[in-house]
Motif scaffolding. Structure first.
Motif: not given
Lengths: 530, 99
Positions: A471-474, A477-478, A481-484, A510-515
């Motif tokens: 549930e890490a969010m970018n 707001g995405e 997810g388990t697929d990533r 990397e996915f949530a870098k700015d949040t």
């Protein structure tokens, strides 16, 4: 400031003095002129008593010379006595009032430094001045008692004077001639000048006195209290300590109010600063304690790797990154006996200090139950029973618990509301293993859990994690997810558990870098090498 | 962000939740529920527009469920796939009345 105020007062006084002076001067001038005209009229009217109106034609005809001479002498004496420069009687042509004949003419050149020559009896003269002609007519027709001609500003070098004209009547009351009297008005000018001087001097003196008074007033009654207030304000700004109260420093309500506002402000500010200092100190103390709590929490979890350097049958690696100072996630692993490795992955509801406290308690209860040799389902059920006894805040914890039998590779596990584990078998990629779920621990009393078993072979890996990973969010707001997550795991499924965890951590970062990291990130991976 | 729209008529209360129910928004829902639940015997939570529910949100559902069991019944309706998955993983699917 004092200079500005005093200058303004002086200027206002000067303007006031000027206006009063001008108005006073104007009204003084007109009253004085009127009074002068009236008194001259009385003098002229008195002179007519000396002239016998019935005999004027006789005088002109050359008769009654003795009476004419007597009258002329009387008029001369009178002229001299009352200090007028000219006194004359004329008979005006009543046709168009354009000419007149002189009857008497007394001159006193000494009065006003003039150089008149007396007209002879019978001297005829044209009247060119319309003003005189109108006045002659008015007097002959008895429209007025007397007439006055002002020569205040003379052009021909003569001194200012007035000429008063009065009618000379015969015994039957008809106007037969006009008596004119020319009187200097030096007095008017003199009086006017002295009036002007007195106004100027008194205004100047008054302005001076007023400015001295204003200076003193402004300085001692206004500036001094204001300076006190401003000194106190700047002292306070500099030192930030409450000084001696200003109190009632002035008779003026506004200044007193200003001073008492400053006093109140100082009191409030000092109080506020004290509060702030206390709160800041408190905050620092809490910060220090939280820091300490984080270190205690980290130290509680097994965090020395390799954890079992002497055991070659398995490799295990785990880590935790709390979102706030202390987190509600935890992992745990320990050997129950030489052949059984117990692994725990758990997530407490909520965050921060409450979650951390609950996590500590849960971890100890789970470990104690596990060390008694129970099955995973039993451990979870007993843990749930313990926690439900005293769980007023209705916190709960999701737990995945697995026990690996090292000699055989048999993994027995149970799941209390926790995320599905990801499993890599026979060198293949990681896949989610949809295991059987029980309810979260601490939610309801008397919940039962069930065990499931997996046979692990050499190189098989089990990856467990908390919802912080999936549930890490970018910024958009995405969710990660388990697929990533599976994608990150399968970058190198053959890598060591430590490397696999680093891959997943790097991918989520990397996915949530700015949040800001929203939830705790906790992961554990075990590889069976038996 | 969480938008709560509630409709209370007599002893029935319907709460529609929209957005995210997580650590930040859970206290808001807890306070709203606490204020509204007195005298309510039928509570419906409509979750059609709820995108996400965290463990803090689940805790509110659990405590509310316990309160409502004592004074009536609680139903959870229109649960979307994402939230349903969380309910299933955590075992909440078994203890909630989901329609």
């Amino acid at each position: 400031m004092a200079f500005v105020i005093i200058s303004a007062i002086v200027l206002a006084l000067a303007v006031f003095g000027l206006v009063v002076g001008l108005f006073g001067f104007a009204s003084f001038d007109s009253v004085y002129q009127n009074e002068y005209a009236v008194s001259t009229y009385h003098m002229a009217d008195t002179a007519t008593l000396l002239v016998n109106g019935d005999h004027l034609d006789d005088y002109l005809a050359g008769d009654m010379a003795e009476e004419y001479e007597r009258t002329r002498t009387n008029l001369d004496v009178y002229c001299n006595k009352i200090s007028v420069s000219l006194l004359y009687v004329i008979q005006v042509d009543r046709g168009d009032y354009r000419s007149f004949v002189s009857i008497f003419n007394s001159v006193d050149n000494s009065v006003d430094n003039t150089s008149y020559t007396p007209w002879e009896l019978g001297y005829e003269r044209e009247t060119t001045n319309d003003e005189y002609r109108k006045k002659y007519k008015a007097l002959y027709e008895q429209e007025s008692l007397y007439e006055t001609v002002y020569r205040v500003k003379t052009k021909d070098g003569q001194n200012p004077h007035i000429t008063t004209l009065v009618p000379v009547k015969n015994s039957s009351g008809n106007v037969v001639a006009i008596l004119c009297m020319q009187r200097p008005i030096r007095e008017i000018r003199d009086a006017r000048n002295s009036y002007l001087y007195s106004i100027i001097i008194s205004t100047a003196v008054l302005a001076l006195l007023a400015s001295v008074f204003a200076a003193g007033f402004v300085r001692y009654r206004l500036i001094a209290p204001i300076r006190k207030v401003s000194d106190e304000a700047s002292r306070f700004a500099r030192e930030n300590t409450k000084g001696k109260a200003l109190g009632n420093i002035s008779g003026f309500a506004e200044l007193s109010r200003l001073a008492s506002s400053i006093d109140t402000m100082e009191a409030d500010m000092t109080c506020y600063i004290e509060n702030l200092t206390r709160v800041t100190a408190e905050k620092e103390r809490i910060g220090t304690e939280l820091n300490l709590a984080t270190r205690i929490q980290a130290a509680m979890l097994p965090n020395i790797f390799p954890a079992f350097p002497e055991r070659t049958e398995f490799d295990i690696y785990a880590n935790m990154h709390p979102a706030k100072e202390v987190g509600g996630d935890f992992y745990d692993f320990f050997l129950v006996d030489r052949d059984h490795l117990c692994m725990v992955m758990a997530d407490v509801s909520g965050k921060g200090v409450p979650a951390a406290l609950f996590m500590m308690a849960s971890r100890i209860i789970i470990a104690n139950n596990a060390k008694m040799g129970k099955s995973p389902a039993q451990i979870l059920a007993d843990t749930n029973a313990s926690i439900c006894q005293n769980n007023r805040e209705e916190m709960f914890v999701t737990v995945w618990l697995g026990i690996l039998e090292i000699s055989t590779g048999k993994l027995t596990a149970a799941n209390a509301g926790h995320e599905y584990p990801a499993i890599s078998k026979r060198g293949g990629g990681f896949e989610l293993f949809k295991d059987k779920h029980g309810f979260v621990i601490g939610g309801l009393d008397g919940v039962k859990y069930s065990n499931y078993e997996l046979e692990l072979e050499h190189g098989d890996k089990v990856f467990v994690y908390t919802d912080g990973v999936a549930e890490a969010m970018n910024r958009l707001g995405e969710l990660f997810g388990t697929d990533r997550m599976l994608g990150a795991l399968n970058e190198a499924p053959e890598a060591s558990p430590e490397q696999i965890l680093n891959n997943v951590l790097r991918a989520t970062n990397e996915f949530a870098k700015d949040t800001e990291q929203f939830d705790d990130l906790t992961m554990l991976c075990v590889e069976y090498k038996g | 962000m969480l938008n709560i729209s509630k409709n209370i008529s007599g002893d029935k209360a319907v709460f529609e939740l929209e957005g995210r129910l997580d650590t930040n928004t859970a206290p808001q829902l807890e306070a709203e529920l606490k204020a509204a639940l007195g005298g309510v015997s039928e509570l419906v939570l409509s979750l059609e527009k709820l995108d996400y529910i965290s463990s803090a949100g689940l805790r509110i559902l659990l405590s509310t469920q316990k309160i409502m069991t004592k004074q009536g019944a609680m139903k959870v309706t229109k649960v979307n796939a994402a939230v349903m998955e969380i309910f299933e993983v955590t075992g909440f699917a078994d203890i909630l009345t989901i329609e």
